[in-house]
Write an enzyme that holds these catalytic residues in place. Structure first.
Site, PDB file in Angstrom:
ATOM      1  N   CYS A 178      -3.297   1.122   6.770  1.00  0.00           N
ATOM      2  CA  CYS A 178      -3.617   0.439   8.025  1.00  0.00           C
ATOM      3  C   CYS A 178      -4.210   1.374   9.064  1.00  0.00           C
ATOM      4  O   CYS A 178      -4.950   0.939   9.948  1.00  0.00           O
ATOM      5  CB  CYS A 178      -2.373  -0.255   8.582  1.00  0.00           C
ATOM      6  SG  CYS A 178      -0.953   0.847   8.794  1.00  0.00           S
ATOM      7  N   GLU A 228       4.193  -4.525  12.298  1.00  0.00           N
ATOM      8  CA  GLU A 228       3.208  -3.462  12.106  1.00  0.00           C
ATOM      9  C   GLU A 228       2.080  -4.063  11.281  1.00  0.00           C
ATOM     10  O   GLU A 228       2.238  -4.330  10.089  1.00  0.00           O
ATOM     11  CB  GLU A 228       3.826  -2.257  11.384  1.00  0.00           C
ATOM     12  CG  GLU A 228       2.854  -1.102  11.227  1.00  0.00           C
ATOM     13  CD  GLU A 228       3.396  -0.011  10.330  1.00  0.00           C
ATOM     14  OE1 GLU A 228       2.579   0.575   9.588  1.00  0.00           O
ATOM     15  OE2 GLU A 228       4.600   0.249  10.365  1.00  0.00           O
ATOM     16  N   ASN A 275       0.795  -1.227   0.000  1.00  0.00           N
ATOM     17  CA  ASN A 275       0.000   0.000   0.000  1.00  0.00           C
ATOM     18  C   ASN A 275       0.833   1.286   0.000  1.00  0.00           C
ATOM     19  O   ASN A 275       0.580   2.190  -0.788  1.00  0.00           O
ATOM     20  CB  ASN A 275      -0.988  -0.007   1.171  1.00  0.00           C
ATOM     21  CG  ASN A 275      -0.314  -0.186   2.512  1.00  0.00           C
ATOM     22  OD1 ASN A 275       0.769  -0.752   2.621  1.00  0.00           O
ATOM     23  ND2 ASN A 275      -0.961   0.304   3.554  1.00  0.00           N
TER      24      ASN A 275
END
Length: 485
Positions: A286, A252, A153
């Site tokens: 996210c 993460e 992303n």
């Protein structure tokens, strides 16, 4: 600089094709244009990359810190000179808009500038001793070799978020970018560091499918630390494999962030922040605000303005500077999103805005009157789909926002800063922003989540801690008497 036609592997300062028989294709997610095809890496390539990093690290560790810093300054200069070429990569490979590309490049430059300070911050301590005549020295040293796995992303930034601090603190690095973003998340970074004069072997890039290498990237005996950014499901597996092999791991992972709008909020600001927090890069972040939790006193007014703003967002070709919402990364993500939209409607969520799906472009979808039991409220949605939820008071707001297995980011909008801060303290999430959006990342502030959103913190001093270890050396200045010799 030609960044779209690099070889697929960068190992020990050499550009090469992988040794796997698997041929991979890199395509534009908006129009399907073939950008590159290449031979994937296999286990032999992974081993070669780690061996190169291990060898190069021994000398890189001892390079003068000012010389290390100068290389990072040159990296920033290379990026600035090749700004438009990098924008082209982000647009064509990721489907990022001009807005997204500029945002990501800015994040990368800030991270590099912060990392440039790390070589001169590798400080230790001299500590007192309980033993007469003893001196305790604690040295900070690189962990050795770091393996980095990055997502699709924000690949340029989320690769650099670990790569830059790891190199700056004296480590060797092997980077495996996501198979859909091998350029932005991998080879482009290697080329930029190469142009800046980073010694051969310090940074290596392998591009491949997991089906070709299995767990070899994590299990390999050389890396002492694995830094992964991606889904919670994959992160659990990587954490398990790293743990079995006694490696440090930094994860993460996913998020299902809640943006809270209290009855005294600045409505225009809250709407603007909520739109940006959900629809930037098609919601493929996210930290995106999946859930908007609005006090019942202003629910109708907020929804009216929010729907009006969202309805005006432009969707389509990311190469058009006017486009706000480009394509999702691939057809699989589109299919997953379509099923979640159908589930939301079936479970009773009210579609206040229901855009169309055109190829890999998903137009905005806004659900109203969503409850915590609904699938759209529970799942992380990596797409321009948002749920608006109503709450009657602070207690119910906290119940809703914390009713999630994730805990990455969040936001609270109110004119009462102390009330907002007290609510933020109760939120089971790693990062909360008052009167701002959920998408925030600053290079000197701890970044990371709680619950299923990850393990560990990065940025600033936390990145230094993540990629270094300490070594205790004691000196006995006075002759010591032992009890039995």
């Amino acid at each position: 600089m030609d960044l779209l036609h690099l070889h697929s592997q960068y190992i020990d300062g050499s550009w090469r094709e992988g040794n796997s028989t698997l041929k991979m294709e890199n395509t534009n997610p908006y129009n399907g244009e073939l950008l590159a095809s290449y031979q994937a890496a296999n286990v032999m390539d992974v081993d070669a990359a780690y061996q190169a990093a291990k060898k190069a690290q021994k000398s890189w560790e001892h390079v003068n810190p000012v010389a290390k810093r100068d290389i990072f300054d040159k990296v920033v200069n290379v990026i600035e000179k090749n700004h438009e070429a990098i924008v082209e990569v982000i647009t064509k490979e990721i489907g990022g808009t001009r807005l997204k590309a500029e945002f990501e490049i800015g994040l990368v430059k800030n991270m590099l500038k912060e990392s440039a300070t790390f070589p001169l911050r590798m400080d230790g301590k001299i500590l007192p001793s309980v033993t007469e005549g003893k001196e305790n020295r604690v040295y900070r040293v690189p962990i050795g070799v770091v393996g980095v796995i990055s997502p699709f992303n924000f690949p340029f930034f989320l690769s650099m978020k670990s790569v830059a601090p790891a190199i700056a603190t004296g480590n060797g690095v092997v980077l495996k970018p996501h198979e859909h973003t091998v350029i932005a998340g991998g080879t482009m970074i290697a080329k930029i560091f190469e142009e800046a004069g980073l010694p051969e072997g310090v940074l290596n890039v392998v591009t491949t499918e997991i089906s070709e290498i299995g767990d070899a990237f994590v299990e390999h005996p050389t890396p002492k630390s694995i830094s992964f950014t991606g889904s919670t499901q994959v992160g659990r597996h990587i954490g398990s494999v790293a743990g079995r092999n006694l490696k440090e791991v930094h994860l993460e992972l996913g998020g299902n962030s809640g943006l809270i709008v209290l009855e005294d909020a600045d409505l225009d600001l809250a709407v603007s922040a909520a739109v940006f927090s959900r629809f930037t890069h098609q919601g493929q972040i996210c930290m995106s605000a999946n859930r908007l939790i609005v006090h019942e006193a202003i629910y109708d007014a907020f929804v009216e303005r929010y729907v009006e703003t969202v309805s005006g967002l432009t969707s389509g070709d990311p190469s058009d500077d006017a486009t706000i919402i480009g394509p999702l990364i691939n057809e699989k993500q589109v299919q997953t999103t379509a099923k979640l939209i159908e589930a939301g409607i079936a479970e009773g969520a009210e579609p206040l805005v229901k855009g169309k799906i055109r190829g890999n472009v998903v137009e905005p979808v806004v659900f109203g009157h969503v409850t915590s039991e609904m699938t759209v409220a529970k799942e992380e949605i990596f797409a321009p789909v948002v749920s608006i939820m109503k709450a009657k008071d602070d207690q119910e707001i906290m119940e809703i926002v914390n009713d999630s297995s994730y805990g990455l980011s969040g936001a609270v909008h109110t004119q009462d800063i102390e009330r907002g801060t007290q609510l933020a303290k109760q939120m089971e999430t790693g990062m909360i922003h008052i009167n701002d959006g959920t998408i925030n990342d600053e290079p000197n502030v701890a970044f990371g989540g709680m619950k299923n959103s990850g393990v560990g913190r990065l940025n600033g001093e936390w990145s230094i801690d993540a990629f270094t270890t300490t070594k205790w050396i004691s000196i006995q200045h006075n002759r010591k008497q032992y009890p039995y010799s």
